[in-house]
Design a protein around this motif. Sequence first.
Motif, PDB file in Angstrom:
ATOM      1  N   GLY A  38       0.815  -1.208   0.000  1.00  0.00           N
ATOM      2  CA  GLY A  38       0.000   0.000   0.000  1.00  0.00           C
ATOM      3  C   GLY A  38       0.848   1.257   0.000  1.00  0.00           C
ATOM      4  N   TRP A  39       1.922   1.216   0.754  1.00  0.00           N
ATOM      5  CA  TRP A  39       2.843   2.355   0.793  1.00  0.00           C
ATOM      6  C   TRP A  39       3.459   2.577  -0.591  1.00  0.00           C
ATOM      7  CZ3 TRP A  39       7.907   2.408   4.153  1.00  0.00           C
ATOM      8  CH2 TRP A  39       8.468   3.674   4.138  1.00  0.00           C
ATOM      9  N   THR A  40       3.778   1.506  -1.282  1.00  0.00           N
ATOM     10  CA  THR A  40       4.318   1.616  -2.638  1.00  0.00           C
ATOM     11  C   THR A  40       3.319   2.302  -3.562  1.00  0.00           C
ATOM     12  OG1 THR A  40       5.597  -0.406  -2.306  1.00  0.00           O
ATOM     13  CG2 THR A  40       5.255   0.299  -4.575  1.00  0.00           C
ATOM     14  N   ILE A  41       2.053   1.909  -3.474  1.00  0.00           N
ATOM     15  CA  ILE A  41       1.009   2.500  -4.315  1.00  0.00           C
ATOM     16  C   ILE A  41       0.847   3.988  -4.009  1.00  0.00           C
ATOM     17  CG2 ILE A  41      -1.479   2.480  -4.764  1.00  0.00           C
ATOM     18  CD1 ILE A  41      -1.316  -0.606  -4.370  1.00  0.00           C
ATOM     19  N   VAL A  42       0.887   4.343  -2.734  1.00  0.00           N
ATOM     20  CA  VAL A  42       0.767   5.757  -2.348  1.00  0.00           C
ATOM     21  C   VAL A  42       1.919   6.564  -2.927  1.00  0.00           C
ATOM     22  CG1 VAL A  42       0.897   7.337  -0.369  1.00  0.00           C
ATOM     23  CG2 VAL A  42      -0.602   5.340  -0.281  1.00  0.00           C
ATOM     24  N   GLU A  43       3.118   6.036  -2.865  1.00  0.00           N
ATOM     25  CA  GLU A  43       4.276   6.759  -3.406  1.00  0.00           C
ATOM     26  C   GLU A  43       4.178   6.922  -4.924  1.00  0.00           C
ATOM     27  OE1 GLU A  43       6.370   8.426  -1.756  1.00  0.00           O
ATOM     28  OE2 GLU A  43       6.211   7.603   0.249  1.00  0.00           O
ATOM     29  N   PHE A  44       3.736   5.870  -5.623  1.00  0.00           N
ATOM     30  CA  PHE A  44       3.548   5.995  -7.078  1.00  0.00           C
ATOM     31  C   PHE A  44       2.462   7.017  -7.391  1.00  0.00           C
ATOM     32  CE2 PHE A  44       5.704   1.888  -8.265  1.00  0.00           C
ATOM     33  CZ  PHE A  44       6.551   2.451  -9.201  1.00  0.00           C
ATOM     34  N   ALA A  45       1.359   6.990  -6.638  1.00  0.00           N
ATOM     35  CA  ALA A  45       0.256   7.921  -6.876  1.00  0.00           C
ATOM     36  C   ALA A  45       0.679   9.367  -6.627  1.00  0.00           C
ATOM     37  CB  ALA A  45      -0.935   7.561  -5.990  1.00  0.00           C
ATOM     38  N   ALA A  46       1.595   9.562  -5.695  1.00  0.00           N
ATOM     39  CA  ALA A  46       2.084  10.909  -5.392  1.00  0.00           C
ATOM     40  C   ALA A  46       3.150  11.370  -6.387  1.00  0.00           C
ATOM     41  CB  ALA A  46       2.638  10.948  -3.974  1.00  0.00           C
ATOM     42  N   GLY A  47       3.570  10.485  -7.263  1.00  0.00           N
ATOM     43  CA  GLY A  47       4.566  10.849  -8.254  1.00  0.00           C
ATOM     44  C   GLY A  47       5.997  10.693  -7.785  1.00  0.00           C
ATOM     45  N   ASN A  48       6.190  10.064  -6.662  1.00  0.00           N
ATOM     46  CA  ASN A  48       7.535   9.861  -6.118  1.00  0.00           C
ATOM     47  C   ASN A  48       8.072   8.512  -6.588  1.00  0.00           C
ATOM     48  OD1 ASN A  48       7.340  12.269  -4.635  1.00  0.00           O
ATOM     49  ND2 ASN A  48       6.259  11.199  -2.993  1.00  0.00           N
ATOM     50  N   THR A  49       8.515   8.449  -7.830  1.00  0.00           N
ATOM     51  CA  THR A  49       8.930   7.164  -8.383  1.00  0.00           C
ATOM     52  C   THR A  49      10.194   6.615  -7.725  1.00  0.00           C
ATOM     53  OG1 THR A  49      10.088   8.318 -10.168  1.00  0.00           O
ATOM     54  CG2 THR A  49       7.833   7.572 -10.615  1.00  0.00           C
ATOM     55  N   GLY A  50      11.052   7.471  -7.260  1.00  0.00           N
ATOM     56  CA  GLY A  50      12.258   7.001  -6.573  1.00  0.00           C
ATOM     57  C   GLY A  50      11.909   6.271  -5.286  1.00  0.00           C
ATOM     58  N   TRP A  51      11.089   6.919  -4.456  1.00  0.00           N
ATOM     59  CA  TRP A  51      10.669   6.283  -3.212  1.00  0.00           C
ATOM     60  C   TRP A  51       9.796   5.065  -3.486  1.00  0.00           C
ATOM     61  CZ3 TRP A  51      13.050   6.613   1.065  1.00  0.00           C
ATOM     62  CH2 TRP A  51      13.704   7.784   1.422  1.00  0.00           C
ATOM     63  N   ALA A  52       8.974   5.158  -4.515  1.00  0.00           N
ATOM     64  CA  ALA A  52       8.121   4.013  -4.851  1.00  0.00           C
ATOM     65  C   ALA A  52       8.976   2.814  -5.241  1.00  0.00           C
ATOM     66  CB  ALA A  52       7.172   4.379  -5.987  1.00  0.00           C
ATOM     67  N   SER A  53      10.058   3.041  -5.933  1.00  0.00           N
ATOM     68  CA  SER A  53      10.954   1.943  -6.305  1.00  0.00           C
ATOM     69  C   SER A  53      11.624   1.342  -5.074  1.00  0.00           C
ATOM     70  CB  SER A  53      12.022   2.433  -7.279  1.00  0.00           C
ATOM     71  OG  SER A  53      11.428   2.906  -8.454  1.00  0.00           O
ATOM     72  N   ILE A  54      12.047   2.196  -4.161  1.00  0.00           N
ATOM     73  CA  ILE A  54      12.691   1.705  -2.937  1.00  0.00           C
ATOM     74  C   ILE A  54      11.709   0.899  -2.105  1.00  0.00           C
ATOM     75  CG2 ILE A  54      13.685   2.444  -0.728  1.00  0.00           C
ATOM     76  CD1 ILE A  54      14.908   4.839  -2.303  1.00  0.00           C
ATOM     77  N   VAL A  55      10.522   1.446  -1.889  1.00  0.00           N
ATOM     78  CA  VAL A  55       9.523   0.746  -1.079  1.00  0.00           C
ATOM     79  C   VAL A  55       9.025  -0.497  -1.813  1.00  0.00           C
ATOM     80  CG1 VAL A  55       7.306   0.972   0.086  1.00  0.00           C
ATOM     81  CG2 VAL A  55       8.881   2.875   0.083  1.00  0.00           C
ATOM     82  N   GLY A  56       8.976  -0.455  -3.131  1.00  0.00           N
ATOM     83  CA  GLY A  56       8.611  -1.644  -3.902  1.00  0.00           C
ATOM     84  C   GLY A  56       9.619  -2.764  -3.725  1.00  0.00           C
TER      85      GLY A  56
END
Length: 77
Positions: A25-43
Amino acid sequence: MLGPAEHPWLDPLWRRVALVVFCGGWTIVEFAAGNTGWASIVGAITAYAAWCYLYAYKGSDDPSRKDPAQANEDEAQ
């Protein structure tokens, strides 16, 4: 480096599933917010947690699993 993933608190399946779902869920929130760097890390953390806690987790009845007291004694030697 990270140590064993088995811990008595994580023995119930629902706790391990909740951990992986939270990370997903945290990964999805980061992608939705446009933070692809953080989304990749959390993914990556989500993928590691899924592998570690859902696929490769050794339950308390597994003979190859060490209890924390025995692991601490082995490290001290």
